[in-house]
Design an enzyme around this catalytic site. Structure first.
Site, PDB file in Angstrom:
ATOM      1  N   HIS A  57      -4.927   1.182   7.504  1.00 28.45           N
ATOM      2  CA  HIS A  57      -3.317   1.467   7.464  1.00 28.45           C
ATOM      3  C   HIS A  57      -3.354   3.056   6.202  1.00 28.45           C
ATOM      4  O   HIS A  57      -3.273   4.417   6.090  1.00 28.45           O
ATOM      5  CB  HIS A  57      -3.071   0.743   6.756  1.00 28.45           C
ATOM      6  CG  HIS A  57      -1.189   1.731   6.776  1.00 28.45           C
ATOM      7  ND1 HIS A  57      -0.185   0.761   8.432  1.00 28.45           N
ATOM      8  CD2 HIS A  57      -0.447   2.610   6.147  1.00 28.45           C
ATOM      9  CE1 HIS A  57       0.994   1.630   7.545  1.00 28.45           C
ATOM     10  NE2 HIS A  57       0.695   2.557   6.303  1.00 28.45           N
ATOM     11  N   GLU A  58      -4.051   3.022   4.773  1.00 30.26           N
ATOM     12  CA  GLU A  58      -4.155   3.819   4.034  1.00 30.26           C
ATOM     13  C   GLU A  58      -4.667   5.279   4.409  1.00 30.26           C
ATOM     14  O   GLU A  58      -4.363   6.304   4.108  1.00 30.26           O
ATOM     15  CB  GLU A  58      -3.981   3.577   2.613  1.00 30.26           C
ATOM     16  CG  GLU A  58      -2.977   2.195   2.400  1.00 30.26           C
ATOM     17  CD  GLU A  58      -1.180   2.566   2.619  1.00 30.26           C
ATOM     18  OE1 GLU A  58      -1.096   3.815   2.286  1.00 30.26           O
ATOM     19  OE2 GLU A  58      -0.980   1.617   3.349  1.00 30.26           O
ATOM     20  N   CYS A  72       5.614   0.121   6.854  1.00 29.88           N
ATOM     21  CA  CYS A  72       4.676   1.239   6.191  1.00 29.88           C
ATOM     22  C   CYS A  72       6.590   1.304   5.596  1.00 29.88           C
ATOM     23  O   CYS A  72       7.404   1.560   6.062  1.00 29.88           O
ATOM     24  CB  CYS A  72       4.466   2.486   7.231  1.00 29.88           C
ATOM     25  SG  CYS A  72       4.172   3.916   6.408  1.00 29.88           S
ATOM     26  N   LEU A  73       6.167   2.116   4.053  1.00 29.79           N
ATOM     27  CA  LEU A  73       6.799   2.169   3.007  1.00 29.79           C
ATOM     28  C   LEU A  73       7.743   3.683   4.015  1.00 29.79           C
ATOM     29  O   LEU A  73       8.773   4.279   3.542  1.00 29.79           O
ATOM     30  CB  LEU A  73       6.872   2.455   2.306  1.00 29.79           C
ATOM     31  CG  LEU A  73       6.562   0.968   1.893  1.00 29.79           C
ATOM     32  CD1 LEU A  73       5.563   1.380   0.022  1.00 29.79           C
ATOM     33  CD2 LEU A  73       7.572   0.124   1.593  1.00 29.79           C
ATOM     34  N   GLY A 105       0.616  -0.620   0.077  1.00 28.26           N
ATOM     35  CA  GLY A 105      -0.156   0.227   0.089  1.00 28.26           C
ATOM     36  C   GLY A 105       0.739   1.408  -0.249  1.00 28.26           C
ATOM     37  O   GLY A 105       2.395   1.366   0.062  1.00 28.26           O
ATOM     38  N   GLN A 160       2.922  10.300   1.270  1.00 28.66           N
ATOM     39  CA  GLN A 160       4.360   9.324   1.433  1.00 28.66           C
ATOM     40  C   GLN A 160       4.571   9.451  -0.183  1.00 28.66           C
ATOM     41  O   GLN A 160       5.988   9.240   0.193  1.00 28.66           O
ATOM     42  CB  GLN A 160       4.032   7.885   1.005  1.00 28.66           C
ATOM     43  CG  GLN A 160       2.859   7.681   2.496  1.00 28.66           C
ATOM     44  CD  GLN A 160       2.932   5.809   2.969  1.00 28.66           C
ATOM     45  OE1 GLN A 160       2.106   5.144   2.008  1.00 28.66           O
ATOM     46  NE2 GLN A 160       3.685   5.674   2.862  1.00 28.66           N
ATOM     47  N   HIS A 179      -3.016   7.544   6.469  1.00 32.98           N
ATOM     48  CA  HIS A 179      -2.462   8.258   5.879  1.00 32.98           C
ATOM     49  C   HIS A 179      -2.940   9.684   5.811  1.00 32.98           C
ATOM     50  O   HIS A 179      -1.965  11.182   5.886  1.00 32.98           O
ATOM     51  CB  HIS A 179      -1.871   7.304   5.090  1.00 32.98           C
ATOM     52  CG  HIS A 179      -0.130   6.880   5.307  1.00 32.98           C
ATOM     53  ND1 HIS A 179       1.132   7.134   6.004  1.00 32.98           N
ATOM     54  CD2 HIS A 179       0.561   5.563   5.048  1.00 32.98           C
ATOM     55  CE1 HIS A 179       2.081   6.288   5.880  1.00 32.98           C
ATOM     56  NE2 HIS A 179       1.325   5.386   5.240  1.00 32.98           N
TER      57      HIS A 179
HETATM   58 ZN    ZN Z   1       2.044   3.438   5.487  1.00 27.28          ZN
END
Ligand code: ZN
Length: 177
Positions: free
Chosen positions: A131-132, A89-90, A46, A51, A135
């Site tokens: 999660h997304e 998380c990236l 994701g 991000q 963000h």
């Molecule tokens: Zn993330």
């Protein structure tokens, strides 16, 4: 195929609230495709627009069962039943901590062409959507931990020196083929 810089914890863009998408054009479709390419190269499951430094309400995902871009998502229902599983998380590389999430969610959203769509998600996919969507409101998964785990996460983050790292662009060589 274009890869985008992924911003890392400590960058204010990750703590900002994103604006609804109002223009559905080729630029939006190109951004969605670049985000999908970047996510796959990272590799990740994701990736939300903030991000990659864009404060608009869109994320991309690939749960293994389905994938694509989700625009202007709104979680309109969450199950009382919860699930607990390691999450990463990236934007917080190398850190994996168990997070409690709703087992299922219903999400009203739009496609990149502006068409309304309803996602009924459960399990892993539900976890990704929660999660997304977080963000887009400047919320990180480390904010969703129990007190004890949050302390542990921050200890690991400090040890690894993650906070304040410059944005990172996945290289094509990293792509999992
Ligand atoms: Zn993330």
């Amino acid at each position: 195929m274009s890869f985008l810089d992924i911003h890392i914890l400590g960058d204010p863009v990750l703590r900002s609230v994103s604006k609804p998408v109002t223009t559905f054009d080729e630029d939006l479709e190109r951004l969605a495709q670049d985000m999908l390419d970047t996510m796959h190269a990272a590799p990740g499951v994701g990736l939300a627009a903030p991000q990659v430094g864009r404060l608009i309400r869109m994320f991309v995902f690939d749960s293994g069962e389905s994938s694509g871009a989700v625009v202007n998502p709104s979680i309109v229902w969450s199950s009382e039943e919860t699930q607990e599983s390691d999450e990463g998380c990236l934007s917080v590389p190398e850190i994996y901590i168990p997070v409690i999430r709703a087992m299922s969610v219903r999400v009203e959203a739009q496609t990149v062409k502006g068409e309304p769509v309803v996602w009924e998600c459960t399990g892993f996919e539900s976890r990704i959507f929660q999660h997304e969507t977080d963000h887009l409101d400047g919320i990180m998964f480390i904010d969703r931990l129990t007190d004890e785990r949050r302390k542990e996460a921050w200890r690991l983050i400090r040890e690894a020196g993650i906070e304040g790292r410059p944005p990172r662009r996945p290289a094509p060589a990293e792509k999992n083929l």
